[in-house]
Design an enzyme around this catalytic site. Sequence first.
Site, PDB file in Angstrom:
ATOM      1  N   ASP A  26       0.813  -1.216   0.000  1.00 45.19           N
ATOM      2  CA  ASP A  26       0.000   0.000   0.000  1.00 45.19           C
ATOM      3  C   ASP A  26       0.848   1.268   0.000  1.00 45.19           C
ATOM      4  O   ASP A  26       0.466   2.276  -0.608  1.00 45.19           O
ATOM      5  CB  ASP A  26      -0.950   0.006   1.212  1.00 45.19           C
ATOM      6  CG  ASP A  26      -2.139  -0.920   0.966  1.00 45.19           C
ATOM      7  OD1 ASP A  26      -2.072  -1.721   0.007  1.00 45.19           O
ATOM      8  OD2 ASP A  26      -3.116  -0.845   1.715  1.00 45.19           O
ATOM      9  N   ASN A  35      -5.060  -2.146  -4.092  1.00 46.57           N
ATOM     10  CA  ASN A  35      -6.243  -2.293  -3.240  1.00 46.57           C
ATOM     11  C   ASN A  35      -6.072  -1.418  -2.001  1.00 46.57           C
ATOM     12  O   ASN A  35      -6.501  -1.774  -0.913  1.00 46.57           O
ATOM     13  CB  ASN A  35      -6.405  -3.770  -2.843  1.00 46.57           C
ATOM     14  CG  ASN A  35      -7.786  -4.059  -2.278  1.00 46.57           C
ATOM     15  OD1 ASN A  35      -8.670  -3.198  -2.320  1.00 46.57           O
ATOM     16  ND2 ASN A  35      -7.977  -5.246  -1.735  1.00 46.57           N
ATOM     17  N   ASP A  81     -10.240  -2.723  12.544  1.00 44.27           N
ATOM     18  CA  ASP A  81      -9.255  -3.628  11.928  1.00 44.27           C
ATOM     19  C   ASP A  81      -8.739  -4.656  12.927  1.00 44.27           C
ATOM     20  O   ASP A  81      -8.703  -5.850  12.652  1.00 44.27           O
ATOM     21  CB  ASP A  81      -8.089  -2.824  11.353  1.00 44.27           C
ATOM     22  CG  ASP A  81      -8.509  -2.071  10.100  1.00 44.27           C
ATOM     23  OD1 ASP A  81      -9.542  -2.453   9.518  1.00 44.27           O
ATOM     24  OD2 ASP A  81      -7.825  -1.118   9.719  1.00 44.27           O
ATOM     25  N   GLU A 127     -11.044  -4.914   2.487  1.00 40.15           N
ATOM     26  CA  GLU A 127     -10.330  -5.627   1.437  1.00 40.15           C
ATOM     27  C   GLU A 127     -11.183  -6.755   0.863  1.00 40.15           C
ATOM     28  O   GLU A 127     -11.092  -7.127  -0.291  1.00 40.15           O
ATOM     29  CB  GLU A 127      -9.019  -6.196   1.974  1.00 40.15           C
ATOM     30  CG  GLU A 127      -7.873  -5.197   2.050  1.00 40.15           C
ATOM     31  CD  GLU A 127      -7.945  -4.254   3.238  1.00 40.15           C
ATOM     32  OE1 GLU A 127      -9.013  -4.160   3.886  1.00 40.15           O
ATOM     33  OE2 GLU A 127      -6.933  -3.583   3.517  1.00 40.15           O
ATOM     34  N   HIS A 134      -4.748  -9.188   3.949  1.00 41.26           N
ATOM     35  CA  HIS A 134      -3.638  -9.371   4.890  1.00 41.26           C
ATOM     36  C   HIS A 134      -4.108  -9.737   6.290  1.00 41.26           C
ATOM     37  O   HIS A 134      -3.507 -10.556   6.965  1.00 41.26           O
ATOM     38  CB  HIS A 134      -2.792  -8.100   4.918  1.00 41.26           C
ATOM     39  CG  HIS A 134      -3.563  -6.832   5.203  1.00 41.26           C
ATOM     40  ND1 HIS A 134      -3.092  -5.833   5.986  1.00 41.26           N
ATOM     41  CD2 HIS A 134      -4.795  -6.416   4.807  1.00 41.26           C
ATOM     42  CE1 HIS A 134      -3.966  -4.850   6.051  1.00 41.26           C
ATOM     43  NE2 HIS A 134      -5.020  -5.194   5.338  1.00 41.26           N
ATOM     44  N   ARG A 135      -5.182  -9.105   6.726  1.00 40.84           N
ATOM     45  CA  ARG A 135      -5.599  -9.342   8.122  1.00 40.84           C
ATOM     46  C   ARG A 135      -6.178 -10.741   8.310  1.00 40.84           C
ATOM     47  O   ARG A 135      -6.045 -11.330   9.382  1.00 40.84           O
ATOM     48  CB  ARG A 135      -6.582  -8.270   8.586  1.00 40.84           C
ATOM     49  CG  ARG A 135      -5.995  -6.889   8.498  1.00 40.84           C
ATOM     50  CD  ARG A 135      -6.526  -5.917   9.511  1.00 40.84           C
ATOM     51  NE  ARG A 135      -5.902  -4.627   9.247  1.00 40.84           N
ATOM     52  CZ  ARG A 135      -4.682  -4.287   9.631  1.00 40.84           C
ATOM     53  NH1 ARG A 135      -3.956  -5.125  10.328  1.00 40.84           N
ATOM     54  NH2 ARG A 135      -4.171  -3.112   9.320  1.00 40.84           N
ATOM     55  N   LYS A 152       0.606  -6.261   2.191  1.00 41.18           N
ATOM     56  CA  LYS A 152      -0.130  -4.985   2.234  1.00 41.18           C
ATOM     57  C   LYS A 152       0.302  -4.118   3.416  1.00 41.18           C
ATOM     58  O   LYS A 152       0.383  -2.894   3.293  1.00 41.18           O
ATOM     59  CB  LYS A 152      -1.620  -5.281   2.314  1.00 41.18           C
ATOM     60  CG  LYS A 152      -2.527  -4.100   2.116  1.00 41.18           C
ATOM     61  CD  LYS A 152      -3.956  -4.594   1.953  1.00 41.18           C
ATOM     62  CE  LYS A 152      -4.964  -3.461   2.022  1.00 41.18           C
ATOM     63  NZ  LYS A 152      -4.897  -2.522   0.922  1.00 41.18           N
TER      64      LYS A 152
END
Length: 686
Positions: free
Chosen positions: A52, A99, A340, A368, A415-416, A443
Site C-alpha cells: 500500500d 487495493n 481492523d 479488502e 492481509h488481516r 499490504k
Amino acid sequence: MFTTEFLDLPPLDSAQGSVTLPGSKSISNRVLLLAALSHGTTTIHDLLDSDDTQVMLAALKQLGCHITPETVLPGQPIAVTGIGGQLPADTAATLFLGNAGTAMRPLTAALAVLGGHFEMTGVPRMYERPIGDLVDALRQLGCRIDYLRDPGFPPLKIGQPDFSRWSDAPIQVRGDVSSQFLTSLLMALPLQATDKAITIEVVGELISKPYIHITLELLARFGIAVENDSWQRFVIPAGSRYRSPGDIHVEADASSASYFIALGAIATGTTDDADADNATERKSIRILGVGQDSIQGDIRFIEAARAMGAQVESGPNWLEVSRGNWPLKAIDLDCNHIPDAAMTLGVMALYADGTTSLRNIASWRVKETDRIAAMAIELRKLGATVEEGADYIRITPPAKASDWRAASIHTYDDHRVAMCFSLAAFNPAKLPVRIQDPKCVGKTFPDYFEALFSVCQTETQHIPVICIDGPTASGKGTIAAEVAKALGYQLLDSGALYRITGLAASRAGLALDDSNEETIAEMALDLPVRFDAQQRVWLGEEDISAAIRSEEAGMNASRVSALPAVRTALVDLQLSFQTLPGLVADGRDMGTVIFPHAPLKVYLWASAQCRAERRHKQLISKGISANIATLLADLEARDARDMNRATAPLKPAEDSLQLDSSEMTIEDVVAQVLSWWQERQPFGRA
Ligand SMILES: Nc1ncnc2c1ncn2[C@@H]1O[C@H](COP(=O)(O)OP(=O)(O)OP(=O)(O)O)[C@@H](O)[C@H]1O
Ligand SMILES: Nc1ccn([C@H]2C[C@H](O)[C@@H](COP(=O)(O)O)O2)c(=O)n1
C-alpha cells in the site's frame, strides 16, 4: 516475505521473545500525502514498506514529487519534496492504486481539488469498494469526478474543478460507511482554504473516530489546525497552508500489534522447564515500536485483549504481553472503535470459554474483502460455530480439542485474514493450519510470518522434515531446493557440510583418512560456516560456494564422510536446520540416521550413465571441460564408497519412497515429491 502458493503452519506450542513492528500503514500513507502536498522537504523515519505504501509512493512520483531514495530501504529514512500545494497546469496521469483504500480515497480528494486530468485505477476488489459519498462531497465544492464503470465505485476520472459553483456552504459527508471519506476531505480541503475557511459537516454517526484523530494530529504536524466541533463539524481555517515539519517519525502499526498481543495472551504460559532457575517464570512477548500512548485507535485493542484475559504492560514505545486467564474469557464488544484489530478477537474467540460477540462492525463488509463473511467461513472450517449478521459476528469455539479441524484458510487477498488465522496454529488438537496466498500480508506487514516464527516455539517433532537422499548427481540438491522453495521451508544441503569439512581439512594439509579422524572431526565441530539467503556458502569471510562444488571437493567430501567421528561431529549442526516452518534435507543419511522420524522420505536415483551425462552437461554449462567416461568412473567410485562405508551408508530408508528420475524432467520430479507431500497433509488438495 513468503511468496509460496500456501504456507503450512505446524502446530505451535508457546511464544517468547521480542518483535519490532513495521510502521503504521495509516500513518505512513497519510504522512506521504501530506509531505507531498507541502512546501519543503520532509524526512520520514520508519516508513512502512508494503504494497500500500509502494502504490502511494509510485503515484506521488508520477505527480512530480522528488523522493529519495526511490524505494524504502531498511533502517533508512525517505525524503519527500512536496509540490507546495500546487500541480503544474494540466498535469495528467493514470494512477494505479492497487487495493489501497488509504491511497485511493485521499489521493482522489487531493487531486480533485488540485485539478488536472487523472484516472484513478486499482485491482478488481478496489472497484467494489465504495467511494460515492466522497465523490458527492467533493462535487459540492465544484470538483469534477466521473465514474468510469459503476456509479459510486472506482475507477474514476478526475478533471479541472470549477470552484465558482461553490456557495461557501458547509461540505457534507457521510460518516457511517468509511471514516476515510472524512479523512480524505480533511487532507484535501486545506488546499482550497487559502482565502476562506471551509466547514465539513458529518452526516450520520461518525464511525472509526480514532482514525480521524490520527488525521487531525498529523494535519497539525503539517501546519493545519482543524477545529473539531464534537466530531460533527470540522472547520479548516482560512489561510491554511501545508508546511513540512522537517523530520517526522512513523509509529509502528497498532493494528499489526494486535496479532502479537493475541499471541502473548494465547501462546505464552509459565515455563514448564523443571531445570529452569525459576520454574514459574512467566513467558511473554515484547512488542517494540508502539506503546499504550499511541495515537492510533487500534491501540485500544489492548482493552479488549485484557477483557479476554491477556496481561499487558506498557511503556514508551513498547508493550509486553503474557497469558493471564486461561481459557480466555468470551466477550461481547462493540468494536466500532477498533474495526481492523477486532478481526484478531475473532480468532482469540476460538480459545474462549463461551460465545464471543463482536458488534457494530458493518464496515468489515466493505474492506479488502467482506470480512464478516470471510471470518465466518474460515472460523467454521476450524470447527467453530459462527453466526453472522449485517453488522455482527458471534463465535462459539469448538467444544473440545477433538472438534478442531485442520483447515486450509482462504485469505481473500486480505492481509488481516492471513495474519489473524495464523494464531489458530495454537489449537489444542495440535493440527497444522494452512494459510493460502501468504504474500497477501505484503499490504501492511511483509515479514509477518518471519516475525511470528522468530518468537514461536514448538516441539521438534511437529516441525516437518522432507528427506531427499540418493547417490551423487541423482538431482537431490536441485529437487530439494525447488521443493523447499514451493513450501517456504528451510533447506539443508548436508553434502555441503562434508564438502566444507573436506576442503578445510585438505587446505590444512591433512590426509583425508582415519589417521586424522579426530583432528578432522574437531575441525568439523568448529567450522565457521554460514549459508546466506542466496544459498552462498561462507567459511569465515570467504565465499567458498564455487570451491566446494568441484569434482575433487566431492570426492574429498566422500572420503571425510566415511570417518565416523566426523559424522558424529556434524550431527548437531544438521539437526539445527529443523526450524519453523519446516525443512527439506538432502544427503545420503537424512532419512536413515539424521531425521529418522521424518514424515516423507524420498530416495532419488537415476542410472549411473544418466547421472554421468547430467553431471557432464552441468560442468560444460559452467565452462568446465569434462569427459563422460571419467565422470562415470568417478561417480561409480563415489557410490561404492558412500554405500559401503561402515557408518551411515547410503541406502534407502525402509519407509522411503523410491523415485527413478532417469526418464523424468526436473519439473516432473518436483511435482511428484510435492504430490506425495500433499497426500500426507490433512488439508486435501490446495
Ligand atoms: N530429473 C532431472 N532431469 C534432468 N536433469 C536433472 C534432473 N535432476 C537434476 N538434473 C540435473 O543434474 C545435475 C545434477 O543435479 P544435482 O546437483 O541436483 O544432483 P545431486 O544429487 O545433488 O548431486 P551431488 O550429490 O553430487 O551434490 C544438475 O545439473 C541438475 O540440473
Ligand atoms: N548426508 C550426507 C551427505 C553427503 N555425504 C557425503 C557423501 C558424498 O559423496 C559427499 C558429498 O555430498 P554431495 O554434496 O555430493 O551430496 O558427502 C554423506 O556422507 N552424508
